[in-house]
Design a protein around this motif. Structure first.
Motif, PDB file in Angstrom:
ATOM      1  N   LYS A  57       0.829  -1.212   0.000  1.00 20.34           N
ATOM      2  CA  LYS A  57       0.000   0.000   0.000  1.00 20.34           C
ATOM      3  C   LYS A  57       0.861   1.258   0.000  1.00 20.34           C
ATOM      4  CE  LYS A  57      -3.474   2.520   2.723  1.00 20.34           C
ATOM      5  NZ  LYS A  57      -4.361   2.835   1.589  1.00 20.34           N
ATOM      6  N   ARG A  58       2.003   1.226   0.675  1.00 20.82           N
ATOM      7  CA  ARG A  58       2.803   2.440   0.869  1.00 20.82           C
ATOM      8  C   ARG A  58       4.148   2.406   0.154  1.00 20.82           C
ATOM      9  NH1 ARG A  58       0.478   5.775   4.286  1.00 20.82           N
ATOM     10  NH2 ARG A  58      -1.175   4.994   5.643  1.00 20.82           N
ATOM     11  N   THR A  90       3.590   5.364  -4.937  1.00 24.99           N
ATOM     12  CA  THR A  90       2.867   6.410  -4.209  1.00 24.99           C
ATOM     13  C   THR A  90       3.509   7.785  -4.330  1.00 24.99           C
ATOM     14  OG1 THR A  90       4.056   5.889  -2.155  1.00 24.99           O
ATOM     15  CG2 THR A  90       1.959   4.758  -2.539  1.00 24.99           C
TER      16      THR A  90
END
Length: 399
Positions: free
Chosen positions: A326-327, A332
């Motif tokens: 996710k990160r 990102t």
């Protein structure tokens, strides 16, 4: 700086080695064990690379700071009552830990706090705003929780603090919250703000809302926002287990060892407003640019070390991997961030980038994932960043 050839971390399966020594068809149960990281393979500078034992509090202040950190994991965040609060804000940098009036910054303008709450065990304050830093005007909500020795003391301290806050300005008018009639609140009818003090068991909960977006002051809106924040805040506090009085004086500062694997902040060059500490939940949100608690749930986080780096430990390897996915900086990065190479000798799940200020590199950050850890390190100097990141890798992979 010494430069070493890159090599991926090695895994040693003890059970398979034993099986090979006896018979090719024999299967022995076992657990994969990561080979100890050789510090000589990474450039760590003068940073700590051996996990340390932090020990117990030696002073009353250390105990109160530690209790504040424990409490923080049960202090609600404004966006939990209203997703419109999108970023952490304050008028200038101030800490979250509250051990005296300084911790509340400009939330309180009277000077009686330290006398009234002289036996404060600890406290925590969160302040979040609507919109973004680029906006000129915001809606701001501050939530402070103060822990007293017992419910009787809270019942005395809460009304006393509200009285001093109320009487400081002659324009203040009393306000009643329909849902929380015991809460003492006040506002100035010509100003779009409200202050509310609630006693809940041994806690005093202070909520202050300032609405710079309102065309005219709206008391119904302000009281509604206050009640919704209390709806979230009070049940959370019921889950907190305060440190018993007979164990408060010398409580452990790092009971699970996560801080011992986190680089300590240089006391001569502190770059964070709060002291180093160990967290298990919400308290660690101070360190992330996020307006949700997804990192806690997706990463199944159980421990966070907060120091000269941020060390997040997940309950399972799968959850740690999910948090990395996710990160991952590779997916990102924003338009104000530019990727840079990782530290020499480090491969695998790692990404580094520079924050751009007017198109030029400012502070730099590396994030990596290994085993059940996700780690973030930040520095202005790239060499310092690389050494710090490598040292943290050694710390979290040490046995």
């Amino acid at each position: 700086m010494r430069v070493f050839a890159s090599r991926a971390p090695l895994w040693v399966f003890v059970a398979l080695v034993l099986a090979a020594a006896t018979a090719c068809t024999t299967t022995v149960e076992g657990t994969p064990v990561r080979q100890q990281t050789d510090p000589a393979s990474l450039e760590v500078g003068n940073y700590q690379i051996t996990p340390r034992v932090v020990g117990n509090a030696k002073t009353d202040k250390q105990s109160r700071v530690r209790e504040s950190q424990r409490l923080s994991d049960y202090v609600a965040l404004p966006f939990e009552s209203d997703p419109g609060y999108t970023f952490e804000c304050s008028d200038g940098v101030r800490p979250h830990v509250v051990t005296n009036h300084k911790g509340l910054g400009d939330l309180l303008i009277n000077d009686t706090f330290d006398d009234v709450a002289h036996d404060l065990r600890g406290g925590w304050v969160n302040t979040w705003c609507s919109g973004s830093d680029a906006d000129d005007l915001h809606r701001k909500l501050s939530l402070a929780v103060l822990e007293l020795p017992d419910a009787d003391r809270a019942a005395t301290v809460g009304p006393a603090l509200e009285h001093d806050d109320f009487t400081y300005n002659t324009d203040n008018r009393a306000v009643t919250l329909a849902k929380y009639p015991d809460t003492k609140a006040h506002w100035r009818p010509n100003v779009a703000s409200i202050g509310a003090w609630t006693v809940h068991d041994r806690y005093v909960v202070f909520i202050k809302i300032v609405d710079e977006l309102a065309a005219t002051p709206d008391l119904t809106d302000l009281t509604g926002r206050t009640e919704r924040m209390l709806d979230v805040a009070l049940p959370l506090l019921d889950k907190f287990q305060p440190t018993p009085a007979d164990k408060f004086e010398h409580m452990p500062l790092d009971p699970d060892g996560i801080l011992g694997r986190t680089l300590p902040t240089n006391p001569e060059e502190p770059w964070r407003p709060d002291p180093d500490g160990a967290y298990t939940g919400r308290g660690s949100i101070q360190s992330l640019d996020t307006g949700d608690l997804d990192y806690l749930t997706i990463g199944d986080i159980d421990l966070v070390g907060y120091g000269d780096a941020l060390v997040f430990h997940s309950r399972t390897g799968a959850a740690a991997r999910a948090l990395w996915d996710k990160r991952n900086p590779a997916t990102t990065l924003t338009e104000n961030e530019r990727a840079i190479a990782p530290p020499p000798g480090m491969t695998g799940d790692i990404g580094c980038f520079a924050h751009l200020v007017n198109g030029q590199p400012g502070y730099k950050q590396c994030t990596f994932h290994v085993d059940r850890y996700n780690v973030q390190a930040v520095a202005l100097n790239q060499t310092e960043l690389y050494q710090k990141t490598a040292a943290e890798y050694v710390l979290v992979t040490s046995r």
